[in-house]
Motif scaffolding. Structure first.
Motif, PDB file in Angstrom:
ATOM      1  N   VAL A   1       4.620   3.698   6.073  1.00  0.00           N
ATOM      2  CA  VAL A   1       4.640   3.536   4.619  1.00  0.00           C
ATOM      3  C   VAL A   1       3.381   2.759   4.240  1.00  0.00           C
ATOM      4  N   THR A   2       2.595   3.353   3.331  1.00  0.00           N
ATOM      5  CA  THR A   2       1.324   2.723   2.990  1.00  0.00           C
ATOM      6  C   THR A   2       1.036   2.943   1.509  1.00  0.00           C
ATOM      7  N   GLY A   3      -0.216   2.757   1.090  1.00  0.00           N
ATOM      8  CA  GLY A   3      -0.550   2.932  -0.315  1.00  0.00           C
ATOM      9  C   GLY A   3      -2.056   3.084  -0.470  1.00  0.00           C
ATOM     10  N   GLY A   4      -2.565   2.663  -1.561  1.00  0.00           N
ATOM     11  CA  GLY A   4      -2.302   1.571  -2.455  1.00  0.00           C
ATOM     12  C   GLY A   4      -1.594   0.410  -1.746  1.00  0.00           C
ATOM     13  N   GLU A   5      -1.026  -0.467  -2.529  1.00  0.00           N
ATOM     14  CA  GLU A   5      -0.286  -1.566  -1.915  1.00  0.00           C
ATOM     15  C   GLU A   5       1.212  -1.255  -2.006  1.00  0.00           C
TER      16      GLU A   5
ATOM     17  N   ARG B   1      -1.367   2.269  -6.799  1.00  0.00           N
ATOM     18  CA  ARG B   1      -1.740   0.986  -7.406  1.00  0.00           C
ATOM     19  C   ARG B   1      -2.027  -0.041  -6.317  1.00  0.00           C
ATOM     20  N   CYS B   2      -2.922  -0.963  -6.616  1.00  0.00           N
ATOM     21  CA  CYS B   2      -3.174  -2.052  -5.674  1.00  0.00           C
ATOM     22  C   CYS B   2      -3.646  -3.282  -6.420  1.00  0.00           C
ATOM     23  N   ASN B   3      -3.220  -4.453  -5.925  1.00  0.00           N
ATOM     24  CA  ASN B   3      -3.630  -5.710  -6.553  1.00  0.00           C
ATOM     25  C   ASN B   3      -4.958  -6.223  -5.984  1.00  0.00           C
ATOM     26  N   PHE B   4      -5.507  -5.561  -4.975  1.00  0.00           N
ATOM     27  CA  PHE B   4      -6.828  -5.901  -4.445  1.00  0.00           C
ATOM     28  C   PHE B   4      -7.799  -4.767  -4.793  1.00  0.00           C
TER      29      PHE B   4
END
Ligand code: SAM
Ligand code: SF4
Length: 328
Positions: free
Chosen positions: A65-69, A20-23
């Motif tokens: 540690v990364t993502g997504g956000e 998931r990401c907010n951008f």
């Protein structure tokens, strides 16, 4: 030590803790993502920790540690604290878009996560909106960088993905930022991992162009890398005021020295950003495999790591998973 059939030592692990990401950055995520992984299919913190311990036992020394956000997923600070407790793990780092750092920087510092990389693709709020496809986020990200510095997180790195026509006119502004603040600025070449499939070679701003843009304004000299597997070419300003890095996987591939593997949020082991095949470790973790069994499985997979990303080959195929799912 974990190593592949070409003799490359593998000691870096990137864990994407959420898709998931907010951008919705133009070079990464679709503006309208439809294929989020269902929550039940995301690894739990305990499952990530178990795989991390097994991999540290095999020779992993650094986890990003990364993502997504990553800061969107509840429990991430506690996860980082617990990663830091793994014996033999030397370094834990975080890559974030910075939006939640104003609220979370102090907790991260308390969790002992000293190395934070924030993505910031423009110093112009309107352009930032265009690139991230979010509203009013520029101020939050800038406040997030300040909060990280105030909380004592060091080094704070800022990643800029340059996309021709979007932000390549800001190269010197970013060099200025590196000189003015206690920040390591790193330019990244745009890679074909975007959900919009808009990548074209002409959109890539190469390492050479970046140096040529900065050199007439601020004199630069190249400096030695800390280790052969370090991704960034490093340059210092000759007057001693700061340094920049350039990550140039397209124009100057560094696959021969690659030391990285990745675990996606849904528990797939990937041996290259550009892997066309992934290896399901979630299935093992959820079906009673012992640590020994998981370790042998991962050793075998790592052994088969791809020799190179093949971006520059005529028959290159972009992986179906995009950066937001893989974890940069
Ligand atoms: N959301 C966090 C962030 O933006 O920092 C972490 C995940 S993001 C996928 C990790 C890094 O990958 C960011 O620095 C981002 O700029 C970079 N990235 C994403 N898509 C890219 C692409 N197509 N080419 C090069 N770098 C990319
Ligand atoms: Fe989200 Fe990071 Fe991808 Fe931007 S680069 S869409 S912030 S995951």
């Amino acid at each position: 030590m974990l190593h592949d059939k070409l003799g490359r030592e593998i000691h870096d692990l990137r864990i994407s803790v959420t898709d998931r990401c907010n951008f919705s950055c133009v070079y990464c995520k679709s503006a309208d993502p439809k294929n989020y992984v269902p929550h039940r299919d995301l690894l739990t913190w305990e499952e990530f920790l178990r795989l991390s311990r097994v991999l540290v036992g095999l020779g992993i020394r650094k986890i990003r540690v990364t993502g997504g956000e990553p800061l969107l997923r509840e429990g991430v600070v506690d996860f980082i604290t617990r990663l830091r407790d793994i014996k033999g793990l030397e370094d834990v780092a975080l890559t974030t878009n910075g939006y939640l750092l104003p609220e979370m920087a102090r907790d991260l510092a308390a969790a002992g996560s000293p190395r934070v990389t924030v993505s910031l693709d423009s110093t112009n709020p309107e352009k930032f909106t265009k690139i991230t496809r979010t509203l009013r986020s520029y101020e939050k990200v800038m406040a997030g960088i300040d909060a990280a510095l105030d909380a004592g997180l060091r080094p704070v790195k800022v990643n800029i993905v340059l996309v021709r026509g979007f932000n390549d006119d800001e190269i010197v502004d970013f060099a200025r930022l590196a000189r003015r603040r206690d920040i390591v600025v790193r330019f990244i070449e745009f890679m074909p991992l975007d959900a919009d499939h808009a990548w074209k070679r002409e959109l890539v701003v190469t390492a050479k162009e970046i140096v040529h843009a900065i050199q007439p304004v601020f004199s630069l000299e190249e400096i030695a890398r800390h280790s052969p597997s370090e991704t960034a070419l490093r340059y210092r300003f000759t007057d001693g005021q700061g340094e920049i890095g350039i990550i140039a996987p397209v124009s100057i591939p560094f696959c021969g020295q690659c030391s990285r593997i990745r675990i996606t949020a849904d528990g797939k082991l990937r041996t290259c950003l550009f892997s066309l095949n992934e290896h399901d470790v979630r299935h093992l973790v959820r079906n009673g495999a012992t640590d020994h069994h998981i370790a042998r499985f991962m050793e075998n997979v790592v052994h088969q790591k791809e020799p190179s990303h093949r971006i520059n080959e005529p028959d290159f195929v972009q992986p179906s998973r995009t950066m937001v799912y893989i974890g940069g």
